[in-house]
Write a protein that holds these residues in place. Structure first.
Motif, mmCIF file in Angstrom:
data_model
loop_
_atom_site.group_PDB
_atom_site.id
_atom_site.type_symbol
_atom_site.label_atom_id
_atom_site.label_comp_id
_atom_site.label_asym_id
_atom_site.label_seq_id
_atom_site.Cartn_x
_atom_site.Cartn_y
_atom_site.Cartn_z
ATOM 1 N N LEU A 92 -9.119 7.888 8.830
ATOM 2 C CA LEU A 92 -8.460 7.507 7.582
ATOM 3 C C LEU A 92 -7.552 8.627 7.096
ATOM 4 C CD1 LEU A 92 -11.265 5.675 5.569
ATOM 5 C CD2 LEU A 92 -9.056 4.729 6.261
ATOM 6 N N GLU A 93 -7.987 9.853 7.250
ATOM 7 C CA GLU A 93 -7.165 10.979 6.811
ATOM 8 C C GLU A 93 -5.855 11.042 7.590
ATOM 9 O OE1 GLU A 93 -7.280 15.761 6.294
ATOM 10 O OE2 GLU A 93 -8.979 14.548 5.653
ATOM 11 N N ALA A 94 -5.905 10.829 8.893
ATOM 12 C CA ALA A 94 -4.688 10.833 9.708
ATOM 13 C C ALA A 94 -3.751 9.717 9.265
ATOM 14 C CB ALA A 94 -5.033 10.690 11.178
ATOM 15 N N MET A 95 -4.313 8.552 8.940
ATOM 16 C CA MET A 95 -3.503 7.438 8.458
ATOM 17 C C MET A 95 -2.858 7.785 7.120
ATOM 18 S SD MET A 95 -4.597 3.676 7.135
ATOM 19 C CE MET A 95 -5.083 4.441 5.595
ATOM 20 N N ARG A 96 -3.641 8.331 6.204
ATOM 21 C CA ARG A 96 -3.107 8.694 4.884
ATOM 22 C C ARG A 96 -2.000 9.737 4.997
ATOM 23 N NH1 ARG A 96 -9.022 8.590 2.990
ATOM 24 N NH2 ARG A 96 -9.189 6.476 2.171
ATOM 25 N N THR A 97 -2.175 10.695 5.880
ATOM 26 C CA THR A 97 -1.152 11.721 6.094
ATOM 27 C C THR A 97 0.138 11.088 6.598
ATOM 28 O OG1 THR A 97 -2.808 13.415 6.526
ATOM 29 C CG2 THR A 97 -0.594 13.823 7.388
ATOM 30 N N ALA A 98 0.012 10.174 7.559
ATOM 31 C CA ALA A 98 1.191 9.499 8.111
ATOM 32 C C ALA A 98 1.882 8.628 7.058
ATOM 33 C CB ALA A 98 0.797 8.663 9.321
ATOM 34 N N LEU A 99 1.094 7.890 6.281
ATOM 35 C CA LEU A 99 1.676 7.024 5.243
ATOM 36 C C LEU A 99 2.381 7.844 4.165
ATOM 37 C CD1 LEU A 99 -1.121 4.329 4.833
ATOM 38 C CD2 LEU A 99 1.129 4.031 5.898
ATOM 39 N N ALA A 100 1.874 9.030 3.885
ATOM 40 C CA ALA A 100 2.479 9.891 2.862
ATOM 41 C C ALA A 100 3.872 10.357 3.283
ATOM 42 C CB ALA A 100 1.579 11.089 2.585
ATOM 43 N N ARG A 101 4.155 10.319 4.566
ATOM 44 C CA ARG A 101 5.476 10.736 5.063
ATOM 45 C C ARG A 101 6.546 9.672 4.853
ATOM 46 N NH1 ARG A 101 2.643 12.171 10.355
ATOM 47 N NH2 ARG A 101 1.842 14.246 9.968
ATOM 48 N N LEU A 102 6.135 8.439 4.547
ATOM 49 C CA LEU A 102 7.106 7.358 4.383
ATOM 50 C C LEU A 102 7.966 7.572 3.140
ATOM 51 C CD1 LEU A 102 5.001 4.188 5.225
ATOM 52 C CD2 LEU A 102 6.751 5.276 6.643
ATOM 53 N N ASP A 103 9.236 7.285 3.263
ATOM 54 C CA ASP A 103 10.161 7.280 2.130
ATOM 55 C C ASP A 103 10.152 5.855 1.581
ATOM 56 O OD1 ASP A 103 12.315 7.118 0.405
ATOM 57 O OD2 ASP A 103 13.722 8.104 1.752
ATOM 58 N N GLY A 104 9.344 5.627 0.557
ATOM 59 C CA GLY A 104 9.137 4.290 0.005
ATOM 60 C C GLY A 104 10.405 3.529 -0.332
ATOM 61 N N PRO A 105 11.359 4.123 -1.070
ATOM 62 C CA PRO A 105 12.583 3.394 -1.399
ATOM 63 C C PRO A 105 13.382 2.982 -0.154
ATOM 64 C CG PRO A 105 12.303 5.234 -2.884
ATOM 65 C CD PRO A 105 11.251 5.378 -1.812
ATOM 66 N N THR A 106 13.439 3.845 0.840
ATOM 67 C CA THR A 106 14.170 3.515 2.070
ATOM 68 C C THR A 106 13.495 2.381 2.813
ATOM 69 O OG1 THR A 106 14.989 5.772 2.279
ATOM 70 C CG2 THR A 106 14.996 4.444 4.276
ATOM 71 N N VAL A 107 12.175 2.465 2.939
ATOM 72 C CA VAL A 107 11.417 1.418 3.620
ATOM 73 C C VAL A 107 11.548 0.097 2.872
ATOM 74 C CG1 VAL A 107 9.107 0.656 4.303
ATOM 75 C CG2 VAL A 107 9.795 3.040 4.656
ATOM 76 N N GLY A 108 11.361 0.138 1.563
ATOM 77 C CA GLY A 108 11.458 -1.080 0.755
ATOM 78 C C GLY A 108 12.821 -1.735 0.843
ATOM 79 N N ALA A 109 13.873 -0.940 0.810
ATOM 80 C CA ALA A 109 15.230 -1.488 0.878
ATOM 81 C C ALA A 109 15.508 -2.123 2.232
ATOM 82 C CB ALA A 109 16.252 -0.392 0.586
ATOM 83 N N ASP A 110 14.888 -1.608 3.285
ATOM 84 C CA ASP A 110 15.153 -2.128 4.623
ATOM 85 C C ASP A 110 14.490 -3.478 4.872
ATOM 86 O OD1 ASP A 110 16.501 -1.662 7.148
ATOM 87 O OD2 ASP A 110 14.497 -1.473 8.026
ATOM 88 N N ILE A 111 13.455 -3.807 4.140
ATOM 89 C CA ILE A 111 12.738 -5.072 4.353
ATOM 90 C C ILE A 111 13.686 -6.263 4.253
ATOM 91 C CG2 ILE A 111 10.955 -6.620 3.419
ATOM 92 C CD1 ILE A 111 9.348 -4.069 2.733
ATOM 93 N N ALA A 112 14.612 -6.232 3.317
ATOM 94 C CA ALA A 112 15.557 -7.346 3.142
ATOM 95 C C ALA A 112 16.454 -7.543 4.362
ATOM 96 C CB ALA A 112 16.406 -7.116 1.904
#
Length: 95
Positions: free
Chosen positions: A59-79
């Motif tokens: 779980l810690e490795a997953m949380r570390t990886a998820l923390a690296r995501l740029d939320g606004p960039t990822v969210g904008a790309d979904i469309a």
């Protein structure tokens, strides 16, 4: 082992561009997270259009990886590939 799954529900009027997802979105996400092993499902039947699965040692490795995501960039790309609202599931792989 932990599996992080992103599911895209099949709903009335939902669309999904599998090619864009496979060649653009997932490589972007994988690069941000620092992961190389991502499985992508194209639904044949069932309640989802597609799914992506990423495995982590903990779980810690997953949380570390998820923390690296740029939320606004990822969210904008979904469309760019779907109008479906993604659902996430975290699972412990037991077998």
């Amino acid at each position: 082992m932990i599996r992080y799954t992103v599911l895209y529900p099949k709903t009335e009027g939902a669309t999904f561009d599998h090619e864009y997802y496979r060649t653009s979105h997932i490589p972007m996400i994988a690069s941000m997270m620092g992961v190389t092993d991502v499985e992508i499902d194209r639904a044949v039947d069932g309640p989802y259009l597609a799914a992506a699965h990423i495995r982590f040692d903990s779980l810690e490795a997953m949380r570390t990886a998820l923390a690296r995501l740029d939320g606004p960039t990822v969210g904008a790309d979904i469309a760019n590939y779907t109008n479906a609202t993604p659902q996430m599931q975290i699972s412990e792989i037991v077998a």
